[in-house]
Motif scaffolding. Structure first.
Motif, PDB file in Angstrom:
ATOM      1  N   LEU A   1      80.743 -44.883  62.087  1.00 25.84           N
ATOM      2  CA  LEU A   1      81.367 -46.199  62.296  1.00 25.84           C
ATOM      3  C   LEU A   1      80.720 -46.929  63.473  1.00 25.84           C
ATOM      4  O   LEU A   1      80.517 -48.146  63.437  1.00 25.84           O
ATOM      5  CB  LEU A   1      82.874 -46.032  62.563  1.00 25.84           C
TER       6      LEU A   1
ATOM      7  N   VAL B   1      80.983 -51.308  63.246  1.00 24.50           N
ATOM      8  CA  VAL B   1      82.327 -51.737  62.863  1.00 24.50           C
ATOM      9  C   VAL B   1      83.122 -51.805  64.168  1.00 24.50           C
ATOM     10  O   VAL B   1      83.070 -50.856  64.958  1.00 24.50           O
ATOM     11  CB  VAL B   1      82.969 -50.701  61.901  1.00 24.50           C
TER      12      VAL B   1
ATOM     13  N   VAL C   1      86.242 -51.540  54.699  1.00 27.17           N
ATOM     14  CA  VAL C   1      85.330 -50.614  55.363  1.00 27.17           C
ATOM     15  C   VAL C   1      85.421 -49.329  54.556  1.00 27.17           C
ATOM     16  O   VAL C   1      86.495 -48.732  54.448  1.00 27.17           O
ATOM     17  CB  VAL C   1      85.743 -50.365  56.830  1.00 27.17           C
TER      18      VAL C   1
ATOM     19  N   THR D   1      91.301 -55.625  57.408  1.00 24.76           N
ATOM     20  CA  THR D   1      90.339 -54.985  56.525  1.00 24.76           C
ATOM     21  C   THR D   1      90.982 -53.746  55.902  1.00 24.76           C
ATOM     22  O   THR D   1      91.869 -53.131  56.487  1.00 24.76           O
ATOM     23  CB  THR D   1      89.052 -54.620  57.297  1.00 24.76           C
TER      24      THR D   1
ATOM     25  N   VAL E   1      89.932 -48.677  63.933  1.00 24.00           N
ATOM     26  CA  VAL E   1      89.139 -49.844  63.517  1.00 24.00           C
ATOM     27  C   VAL E   1      89.928 -51.101  63.860  1.00 24.00           C
ATOM     28  O   VAL E   1      91.141 -51.160  63.653  1.00 24.00           O
ATOM     29  CB  VAL E   1      88.862 -49.792  61.992  1.00 24.00           C
TER      30      VAL E   1
ATOM     31  N   LYS F   1      72.565 -53.647  64.202  1.00 30.41           N
ATOM     32  CA  LYS F   1      73.357 -53.299  63.033  1.00 30.41           C
ATOM     33  C   LYS F   1      72.686 -53.850  61.789  1.00 30.41           C
ATOM     34  O   LYS F   1      71.736 -54.628  61.885  1.00 30.41           O
ATOM     35  CB  LYS F   1      74.788 -53.810  63.152  1.00 30.41           C
TER      36      LYS F   1
ATOM     37  N   GLY G   1      80.444 -51.620  55.711  1.00 30.23           N
ATOM     38  CA  GLY G   1      81.497 -52.546  56.096  1.00 30.23           C
ATOM     39  C   GLY G   1      81.081 -53.492  57.197  1.00 30.23           C
ATOM     40  O   GLY G   1      80.206 -53.185  57.985  1.00 30.23           O
ATOM     41  N   PRO G   2      81.781 -54.649  57.262  1.00 25.79           N
ATOM     42  CA  PRO G   2      82.778 -55.101  56.286  1.00 25.79           C
ATOM     43  C   PRO G   2      82.120 -55.659  55.015  1.00 25.79           C
ATOM     44  O   PRO G   2      81.210 -56.480  55.086  1.00 25.79           O
ATOM     45  CB  PRO G   2      83.511 -56.222  57.030  1.00 25.79           C
TER      46      PRO G   2
ATOM     47  N   HIS H   1      88.396 -58.632  60.536  1.00 30.97           N
ATOM     48  CA  HIS H   1      87.733 -58.904  59.260  1.00 30.97           C
ATOM     49  C   HIS H   1      88.723 -58.855  58.103  1.00 30.97           C
ATOM     50  O   HIS H   1      88.683 -57.931  57.289  1.00 30.97           O
ATOM     51  CB  HIS H   1      86.613 -57.888  59.020  1.00 30.97           C
TER      52      HIS H   1
END
Lengths: 239, 234
Positions: free
Chosen positions: B124, B129, B99, B57, B89, A69, B43-44, B94
Motif C-alpha cells: 500500500l 495509497v 483499492v 473508497t 487507508v 507512484k 488503487g484508487p 477517494h
C-alpha cells in the motif's frame, strides 16, 4: 530544503521548524500552514500519509512529500495524454489512467463551434489539460487554452506511439533540461508530449527510431545526467 | 530451546522487496525466515456499482494460500486484512473508487498472518495509497510449559497451546509507549490461554513489531532515496 528527510505514513511532522523568527515580522502568513501532497492533519498533528522525501518552503510555510507512484489521481491544471474511448452527445470519454475516465467537451478544441465540431475516432490519442479535478466528480479536460482560444500543442496526437511510465519520471521529463530528452534531441529529430498522468507520446520518422527513443526514456528513470548521456550514446551506436 | 535455536524474543531473518511486481500500482514481498508472502495493490481504481460507496473508497482483499483449494480460511484471512486496513487507508480522500489488495502466500512456515499484513502494508505504501499509519505485525505462540515465543514456525505452532497475532500502527509504536498503552489495529488469538499469557504475548509482539517497523522503514527509505536520486549527483 537542505536536509533530505524521508517519511513513512504515520510519521508526525514538526512543522514549527519551517517558520523561523524572521518571518513573523513580515506578512501574517507565518501563522498559515500549507499542507501539500502526502501530508494531512490528523487530530492536532501533521502526519505523513505517503512515503517519500519531505520538502518545505520556508517563504510561505508550505510542506509536502515527494514520492513516486504509478496510479494517476487527476489534479487541476495538469497536462495529460489520454485515449478516446467513447463519444457522447456533448463530448468524448477519455481514458487518462485515473479511476474514472475524463470528459472532453466537443467544443473544447481550437476553432470549434456548434457547426464545426471535431470528429475524433475511438482510439485517438489526445493531449489535454485537466480543467476540473476533485474527489467527487469525474475529471474534465480541454484540448486548447480557453483564455487565448489557441491549441498551444493540445489536441489530437496523430501517428506516433504512446507508452506508460511512472509519475515521477513523467514529472522529471517535463523539465526542459531533462537529460535524456536533451541527449536524444541532439542526435535524433523527434516530437514528444509528456502527460503528468504517466503517459508519454513519441513521434519520429521511422518506427525503429521511435522504439529507440521509447527505450531510452524508459531506461533513464534511475540514471544520473551523465549516465543518461552514456546510455543514449550506447543505444545509438548499437543501432 | 527452540528447534532453530532462536531466543524466545527473536524474530526470524526478515527480507523484503518493495516494488517487486511491475504491472500493479504497488507491490511488496515480505519474508520472515521461510514464510514468504507477495502482495499487489491497485488503487484508487474504478469500482463495481454494487460496491461503490459515495463517500469513501471500497477496500477489497483477495487472498490465496500457497497450497490447497480456495476455501473459508482464505475468506477469513481476507476479512481480517480488510477490516484492519479499512481503518488505515484514508478512504474519504477517494470516494467512488476501489483499492484492491491481492495477497499470494508463497510459502507458509508459520506466522503467515503477520507476514501477510506486513506485505500488504508495504504494498500500500509502494502504491502511495494515502494511509494514516504504517502497520507492523508479529505473532507469538504459548508453549505447553507456558513460555511464550515470538514469530513461531509451523512446527512450533502445531505444538503450541495458543497462538496470537498482533498488528500495531506505527504512530503508536513510535511514541515509545509501553505495551500497556499501545493499541493494536489487529488481534487474533486461537487456543486456550490465560489473561497473563495473553498479556505476555501482547508485550512480546509489540516489541517485535517495533523491530519489524524499523526494518520496513529502512526498506522504504532505500527505495525512496533511489527514486529521488539523492545519492547520485544530477
Amino acid at each position: 530544503m537542505v536536509d533530505t528527510k524521508i517519511v513513512i505514513p504515520g510519521d508526525v511532522v514538526n512543522t514549527s521548524l519551517g517558520s523561523d523568527g524572521g518571518s513573523e515580522s513580515a506578512d501574517g502568513n507565518s501563522s498559515v500552514l500549507r499542507l501539500g501532497p502526502g501530508l494531512a492533519q490528523i487530530g492536532e498533528q501533521v502526519s505523513a500519509v505517503a512515503s517519500g522525501v519531505l520538502h518545505n518552503n520556508t517563504d510561505n510555510n508550505q510542506w509536502w512529500v515527494v514520492g513516486n507512484k504509478r496510479r494517476y489521481v487527476p489534479s487541476e491544471g495538469e497536462p495529460v495524454v489520454g485515449v478516446v474511448v467513447a463519444r457522447h452527445g456533448e463530448g468524448y470519454r477519455v481514458d487518462i489512467g485515473s479511476a474514472h475516465d475524463a470528459l472532453l467537451p466537443l467544443l473544447a478544441f481550437e476553432g470549434a463551434t456548434r457547426r464545426n465540431k471535431p470528429n475524433l475516432a475511438i482510439g485517438t490519442v489526445v493531449y489535454g489539460r485537466v480543467v476540473v479535478a476533485n474527489s467527487v466528480m469525474d475529471p474534465e479536460l480541454e484540448c486548447y487554452n480557453s483564455h487565448t482560444g489557441k491549441s498551444e500543442g493540445y489536441g489530437e496526437l496523430s501517428s506516433g506511439f504512446m507508452f506508460k511510465c511512472s509519475l515521477g519520471l513523467a514529472r522529471r521529463l517535463m523539465d526542459s533540461k531533462a537529460p535524456v530528452l536533451n541527449a536524444l534531441g541532439s542526435e535524433i529529430p523527434f516530437e514528444t508530449a509528456i502527460g503528468l498522468n504517466g503517459r508519454v507520446w513519441v513521434n519520429t520518422e521511422a518506427s525503429a527510431t521511435t522504439v529507440l527513443v521509447t527505450n531510452a526514456i524508459k531506461n533513464s528513470e534511475f540514471l544520473s545526467a551523465n549516465q543518461c548521456k552514456q546510455m543514449v550514446k550506447e543505444l545509438l551506436e548499437k543501432q | 530451546m527452540r528447534p532453530d535455536r532462536r531466543e524466545d524474543d527473536q524474530v526470524r531473518a526478515l527480507h523484503s522487496v518493495v516494488g517487486v511486481l511491475n504491472r500493479v500500482d504497488g507491490s511488496a514481498q515480505f519474508s520472515a525466515g521461510r514464510t514468504s508472502v507477495y502482495s499487489g495493490v491497485y488503487g484508487p481504481v474504478d469500482v463495481r456499482v454494487y460496491d461503490e460507496k459515495l463517500d469513501r473508497t471500497h477496500v477489497e482483499v483477495k487472498y490465496r494460500a500457497d497450497t490447497g483449494a480456495a476455501g473459508t480460511k482464505d475468506r477469513w484471512a481476507e476479512s481480517a486484512i480488510r477490516q484492519t486496513f479499512e481503518r488505515i487507508v484514508m478512504a474519504q480522500m477517494h470516494p467512488r473508487t476501489m483499492v484492491q489488495i491481492n495477497v499470494q502466500v508463497r510459502e507458509n512456515d508459520g506466522s503467515v498472518d503477520a507476514v501477510a499484513i506486513n506485505a500488504v502494508a508495504l504494498a500500500l505504501i509502494d502504491a502511495a495509497v494515502p494511509l494514516r499509519d504504517t502497520v507492523a505485525a508479529a505473532s507469538c505462540a504459548v508453549r505447553g510449559d507456558g513460555s511464550t515465543v515470538v514469530d513461531p514456525t509451523l512446527e512450533e505452532i502445531e505444538d503450541a497451546r495458543s497462538v496470537h497475532t498482533f498488528a500495531f500502527a506505527s504512530s503508536d509504536l513510535a511514541a515509545n509507549l509501553d505495551a500497556s498503552t499501545t493499541h493494536p489495529v489487529y488481534v487474533d488469538s486461537r487456543g486456550e490461554f490465560s489473561v497473563d499469557e495473553y498479556d505476555r504475548c501482547y508485550e512480546l509482539c509489540a516489541r517485535a513489531a517495533q523491530r519489524v517497523l524499523a526494518f520496513m522503514r529502512t526498506a522504504i527509505e532505500d527505495k525512496a532515496a533511489k527514486e529521488s536520486q539523492i545519492s547520485s549527483s544530477k
